[in-house]
Design a protein around this motif. Structure first.
Motif, PDB file in Angstrom:
ATOM      1  N   ILE A 159       1.006  -1.192  -0.010  1.00 62.78           N
ATOM      2  CA  ILE A 159       0.199   0.311  -0.114  1.00 62.78           C
ATOM      3  C   ILE A 159       0.714   1.184   0.071  1.00 62.78           C
ATOM      4  O   ILE A 159       1.802   1.282   0.956  1.00 62.78           O
ATOM      5  N   TYR A 160       0.674   2.057  -0.874  1.00 58.78           N
ATOM      6  CA  TYR A 160       1.504   3.329  -1.198  1.00 58.78           C
ATOM      7  C   TYR A 160       0.823   4.682  -0.804  1.00 58.78           C
ATOM      8  O   TYR A 160       1.542   5.518  -0.573  1.00 58.78           O
ATOM      9  N   PHE A 161      -0.467   4.580  -0.797  1.00 58.86           N
ATOM     10  CA  PHE A 161      -1.053   5.779  -0.471  1.00 58.86           C
ATOM     11  C   PHE A 161      -2.615   5.684   0.176  1.00 58.86           C
ATOM     12  O   PHE A 161      -2.972   4.669  -0.060  1.00 58.86           O
ATOM     13  N   LEU A 162      -3.055   6.328   0.913  1.00 55.17           N
ATOM     14  CA  LEU A 162      -4.427   6.352   1.583  1.00 55.17           C
ATOM     15  C   LEU A 162      -5.581   7.132   0.625  1.00 55.17           C
ATOM     16  O   LEU A 162      -5.300   8.457   0.573  1.00 55.17           O
ATOM     17  N   PRO A 163      -6.294   6.440   0.178  1.00 53.60           N
ATOM     18  CA  PRO A 163      -7.472   7.262  -0.515  1.00 53.60           C
ATOM     19  C   PRO A 163      -8.569   7.972   0.365  1.00 53.60           C
ATOM     20  O   PRO A 163      -8.383   7.813   1.644  1.00 53.60           O
ATOM     21  N   PHE A 164      -9.405   8.817  -0.054  1.00 54.24           N
ATOM     22  CA  PHE A 164     -10.373   9.370   0.588  1.00 54.24           C
ATOM     23  C   PHE A 164     -11.647   9.098   0.223  1.00 54.24           C
ATOM     24  O   PHE A 164     -12.618   9.693   0.967  1.00 54.24           O
ATOM     25  N   SER A 165     -12.277   8.178  -0.242  1.00 52.95           N
ATOM     26  CA  SER A 165     -13.559   7.709  -0.524  1.00 52.95           C
ATOM     27  C   SER A 165     -14.122   6.630   0.232  1.00 52.95           C
ATOM     28  O   SER A 165     -14.902   5.862  -0.102  1.00 52.95           O
ATOM     29  N   ASN A 166     -13.408   6.129   1.431  1.00 53.93           N
ATOM     30  CA  ASN A 166     -13.969   4.959   2.063  1.00 53.93           C
ATOM     31  C   ASN A 166     -15.187   5.266   2.987  1.00 53.93           C
ATOM     32  O   ASN A 166     -15.175   6.585   3.404  1.00 53.93           O
ATOM     33  N   THR A 167     -16.116   4.435   2.922  1.00 55.92           N
ATOM     34  CA  THR A 167     -17.215   4.792   3.593  1.00 55.92           C
ATOM     35  C   THR A 167     -17.108   3.999   4.984  1.00 55.92           C
ATOM     36  O   THR A 167     -16.841   2.703   4.955  1.00 55.92           O
ATOM     37  N   VAL A 168     -17.511   4.648   6.136  1.00 57.06           N
ATOM     38  CA  VAL A 168     -17.279   4.441   7.338  1.00 57.06           C
ATOM     39  C   VAL A 168     -18.826   4.431   7.957  1.00 57.06           C
ATOM     40  O   VAL A 168     -19.406   5.412   7.904  1.00 57.06           O
ATOM     41  N   ASN A 381      -3.925   9.761  13.834  1.00 55.68           N
ATOM     42  CA  ASN A 381      -4.743  10.476  14.926  1.00 55.68           C
ATOM     43  C   ASN A 381      -5.962  11.182  14.642  1.00 55.68           C
ATOM     44  O   ASN A 381      -6.890  11.561  15.233  1.00 55.68           O
ATOM     45  N   LEU A 382      -5.815  11.630  13.079  1.00 55.35           N
ATOM     46  CA  LEU A 382      -6.845  12.173  12.475  1.00 55.35           C
ATOM     47  C   LEU A 382      -8.093  11.368  12.464  1.00 55.35           C
ATOM     48  O   LEU A 382      -9.290  11.847  12.377  1.00 55.35           O
ATOM     49  N   LEU A 383      -7.965   9.839  12.285  1.00 56.82           N
ATOM     50  CA  LEU A 383      -8.852   8.957  12.396  1.00 56.82           C
ATOM     51  C   LEU A 383      -9.638   8.525  13.400  1.00 56.82           C
ATOM     52  O   LEU A 383     -10.309   7.494  13.241  1.00 56.82           O
ATOM     53  N   THR A 384      -9.613   9.131  14.630  1.00 55.63           N
ATOM     54  CA  THR A 384     -10.387   8.877  15.818  1.00 55.63           C
ATOM     55  C   THR A 384     -11.784   9.576  15.578  1.00 55.63           C
ATOM     56  O   THR A 384     -11.812  10.639  14.762  1.00 55.63           O
ATOM     57  N   ASP A 385     -12.700   9.102  16.027  1.00 51.70           N
ATOM     58  CA  ASP A 385     -14.125   9.700  15.884  1.00 51.70           C
ATOM     59  C   ASP A 385     -14.028  11.293  16.413  1.00 51.70           C
ATOM     60  O   ASP A 385     -14.741  12.189  15.695  1.00 51.70           O
ATOM     61  N   GLU A 386     -13.351  11.517  17.523  1.00 52.45           N
ATOM     62  CA  GLU A 386     -13.179  12.718  17.872  1.00 52.45           C
ATOM     63  C   GLU A 386     -12.531  13.751  16.896  1.00 52.45           C
ATOM     64  O   GLU A 386     -13.090  14.761  16.710  1.00 52.45           O
ATOM     65  N   ASN A 387     -11.688  13.384  16.275  1.00 55.40           N
ATOM     66  CA  ASN A 387     -11.177  14.410  15.350  1.00 55.40           C
ATOM     67  C   ASN A 387     -11.724  14.453  14.157  1.00 55.40           C
ATOM     68  O   ASN A 387     -11.466  15.357  13.530  1.00 55.40           O
ATOM     69  N   GLN A 388     -12.230  13.397  13.735  1.00 51.46           N
ATOM     70  CA  GLN A 388     -13.373  13.407  12.412  1.00 51.46           C
ATOM     71  C   GLN A 388     -14.267  14.571  12.814  1.00 51.46           C
ATOM     72  O   GLN A 388     -14.825  15.282  11.882  1.00 51.46           O
ATOM     73  N   ILE A 389     -14.770  14.508  14.001  1.00 51.70           N
ATOM     74  CA  ILE A 389     -15.850  15.535  14.418  1.00 51.70           C
ATOM     75  C   ILE A 389     -15.220  16.864  14.181  1.00 51.70           C
ATOM     76  O   ILE A 389     -15.803  17.970  13.788  1.00 51.70           O
ATOM     77  N   ASN A 434      -8.873  15.790   1.330  1.00 52.38           N
ATOM     78  CA  ASN A 434      -7.475  15.911   1.162  1.00 52.38           C
ATOM     79  C   ASN A 434      -6.663  15.293   2.279  1.00 52.38           C
ATOM     80  O   ASN A 434      -5.332  15.502   2.472  1.00 52.38           O
ATOM     81  N   TRP A 435      -7.235  14.377   3.232  1.00 52.96           N
ATOM     82  CA  TRP A 435      -6.678  13.599   4.365  1.00 52.96           C
ATOM     83  C   TRP A 435      -7.272  12.425   4.477  1.00 52.96           C
ATOM     84  O   TRP A 435      -8.437  12.248   4.114  1.00 52.96           O
ATOM     85  N   PRO A 436      -6.607  11.595   5.098  1.00 53.77           N
ATOM     86  CA  PRO A 436      -7.279  10.201   5.463  1.00 53.77           C
ATOM     87  C   PRO A 436      -8.650  10.639   6.299  1.00 53.77           C
ATOM     88  O   PRO A 436      -8.446  11.257   7.180  1.00 53.77           O
ATOM     89  N   LEU A 437      -9.759  10.219   6.027  1.00 55.85           N
ATOM     90  CA  LEU A 437     -10.924  10.669   6.534  1.00 55.85           C
ATOM     91  C   LEU A 437     -11.977   9.540   6.505  1.00 55.85           C
ATOM     92  O   LEU A 437     -11.882   8.671   5.930  1.00 55.85           O
ATOM     93  N   TYR A 438     -13.264   9.927   7.157  1.00 55.56           N
ATOM     94  CA  TYR A 438     -14.501   9.142   6.907  1.00 55.56           C
ATOM     95  C   TYR A 438     -15.030   9.505   5.704  1.00 55.56           C
ATOM     96  O   TYR A 438     -15.421  10.941   5.671  1.00 55.56           O
ATOM     97  N   GLY A 439     -14.975   8.904   4.705  1.00 58.49           N
ATOM     98  CA  GLY A 439     -15.291   9.383   3.247  1.00 58.49           C
ATOM     99  C   GLY A 439     -16.801   9.804   3.070  1.00 58.49           C
ATOM    100  O   GLY A 439     -17.651   9.675   4.078  1.00 58.49           O
TER     101      GLY A 439
END
Length: 567
Positions: A159-168, A381-389, A434-439
């Motif tokens: 894996i070389y990069f993290l996409p942004f369209s993943n559904t959580v 760290n961005l991908l905690t629920d708290e930081n996604q909020i 443009n960051w790893p996120l909940y898509g």
């Protein structure tokens, strides 16, 4: 040293989380499925201040001001948690030229989103493999991206990069139109009595009639975006007009699942012929084929452009500027653009995206990165629920509230203050994508939407009186209700199917782009009497490509994804 930094970063994050629980949620913590090791990883070392560091980040997508993330409120809070700041540089000029310079010098920013040039970056070996970093330091990355890992792997299994369209979580549809549509100034619909426009001919007639009645304004009937990799805004419409979603270079038959290219079919001929007709009548902006992206956006905010096709996310900066002006002065609402589900003959449209996973775009850490471990910790760290909020909703009491049922919402005052300048200073503009996120379409464990725009309560509150009025004229409460519901497409989008560097498929796409960029301007700007002659020349050039092999490969990949979805 790395281990110490990890402990320090995690402890800082725990302190921030507790503070948010006590101060941001009325003393009651939100339910979370975030992975947080700070409960078991605190020692005396965590009392030491976190060593601060700045990493460089190149974004080849968004049109925004360059900035340091810690100059925004969101970025500063994240820096307080992790000690990490990013200096963001956005693309100026040609993407391929910029990327080519990086590759030639073998000097890259620490992280980057090369977007359409990602194949060049991968081919140059500019991204490092993330697998071991994720395994050691990415529990949240594993939680969020785990279901997609197999799709994210390159040919070598890494894996070389993290996409942004993943559904959580549970999928939540978008009430807005952030995908494709034919747009028109609201005043045009108002003057015409709010007609139902579903065909291309009716859309073009609407524009012609308005321009004819307002000759003194020196209006432009239509423009079309063609700059650099964004050329798809001109080449994609035939696909949509035929009643299909954005599957890239192909239309996938819903019965046979065969993929057929449309760049040289009757749909494209019909679309370009219509633009040719508009040009002959002085209603098409010839500069469309030479304007850059910034010039295009400037024209959309000039009040002079009546209509165009584009994707909502792509011209959002211009639309947001128009909406901000309308909030300050309601008479300016006439110039805000309204989306229409236009097809060739009024057939069912498919502009709205079905749930999908775009796996050939994303953010990677480069071989020039000073400290990949620190970077992956930040992204995790961005991908905690708290930081996604924090990234999407902001701060409770400042940019959102929570009712007694746990539903998140925004007050009218909060919505009114969140304009483009606020988005920039607070950080929404830089962190919403443009960051790893909940898509897109993702939800939080408590059922709230991860994105405020998809939360029904927020969407309804965000509507101005003018918004509500025009929606009411069309008998709907959301913009997406104007459009047909998307059909299920397990392969969607086919343009996101990875292609190996130097493969026949990649070469076909490159040559196809070269041919269309050469001939589409000729076809649109030709004398109407010469259109068929130029079209024949185009077909001859296009016919030299091995399109049959490209279609077979795409069909095979689509059918593999369909089978995989059944397992």
């Amino acid at each position: 040293m790395t281990k110490k930094l990890l402990f320090v970063c995690l402890a800082a994050f725990m302190i921030f989380t507790v503070a948010c629980s006590n101060n941001g949620n009325g003393g009651e913590a939100k339910p979370s499925n975030s992975t947080n090791d700070t409960n078991t990883a605190v020692n005396s070392e965590t009392e030491k201040p976190v060593e601060k560091v700045t990493f460089t980040y190149f974004n080849g997508v968004a049109a925004a001001k360059d900035t340091n993330t810690n100059e925004t409120k969101i970025g500063k809070l994240l820096e307080d948690q992790t000690g990490v700041n990013f200096k963001i540089e956005h693309l100026v000029g040609d993407l391929n030229t910029k990327i080519g310079t990086m590759i030639a010098s073998n000097a890259y920013p620490d992280v980057m989103i090369p977007d359409a040039a990602i194949d060049k970056i991968l081919d140059a070996g500019a991204f490092i493999a993330l697998d071991e970093l994720i395994e050691k330091y990415g529990p949240n990355i594993k939680r969020v991206y785990g279901p997609y890992f197999n799709q994210m792997k390159a040919a070598d299994g890494k894996i070389y990069f993290l996409p942004f369209s993943n559904t959580v979580g549970e999928y939540i549809p978008d009430p807005n139109i952030n995908q494709g549509a034919f747009w028109v100034q609201r005043r045009v619909l108002k003057e015409a009595g709010y007609p139902k426009i579903t065909t291309l001919d009716a859309y073009v007639d609407l524009i012609k009639n308005f321009v004819e009645k307002h000759k003194d304004e020196e209006l432009t009937g239509m423009v079309s975006l063609t700059h650099d990799w964004r050329f798809f805004a001109t080449s994609n419409p035939p696909n949509h007009l035929a009643g299909y979603p954005n599957d890239g270079n192909v239309i996938v038959d819903m019965t046979t699942f065969d993929a057929k290219t449309y760049a040289a079919d009757d749909n494209t001929k019909r679309w370009l012929s219509k633009l040719n007709e508009l040009n002959a009548q002085g209603l098409f902006d010839k500069a469309s084929f030479v304007d850059n992206f910034d010039q295009y956006l400037a024209k959309l905010t000039s009040h002079k452009v009546v209509g165009f096709f584009d994707y909502g996310w792509q011209f959002a900066n211009a639309q947001n500027a128009l909406k901000d002006a309308a909030k300050a002065d309601p008479t300016q609402d006439d110039f805000v653009y309204f989306p229409l589900p236009v097809t060739f003959d009024g057939q069912k449209d498919q502009y709205l995206d079905p749930p999908g996973f775009v796996k050939n775009r994303g953010m990677g850490i480069t071989v020039s990165a000073k400290d990949p471990v620190r970077i992956i910790q930040y992204l995790d760290n961005l991908l905690t629920d708290e930081n996604q909020i924090l990234q999407k909703w902001g701060i409770k009491g400042e940019t959102y509230e929570v009712d007694d049922k746990g539903r998140m919402f925004r007050t009218a005052e909060q919505i009114a203050k969140i304009d483009e300048p606020f988005n920039e200073s607070f950080g929404f503009k830089y962190y919403s994508w443009n960051w790893p996120l909940y898509g897109g379409g993702s939800s939080l464990p408590d059922g709230n939407s991860a994105a405020p725009g998809l939360q029904p309560e927020v969407f309804q509150m965000s509507l101005t009186d003018a918004d509500k009025m025009i929606l009411d004229k069309y008998g709907v409460k959301t913009y997406s209700e104007m459009f047909a519901a998307p059909d299920n497409r397990p392969w969607y989008p086919s343009w996101g199917i990875p292609k190996e560097q130097g493969s026949a498929q990649q070469i076909w796409e490159t040559k196809k782009d070269e041919i269309t960029k050469k001939y589409f301007p000729k076809l649109v700007l030709a004398k109407t009497a010469d259109f068929d002659k130029v079209w024949a020349e185009y077909l001859e050039a296009f016919g030299k490509l091995d399109t049959a092999a490209y279609e077979k490969w795409t069909t095979d990949e689509v059918k593999k994804l369909i089978e995989a979805s059944k397992q």
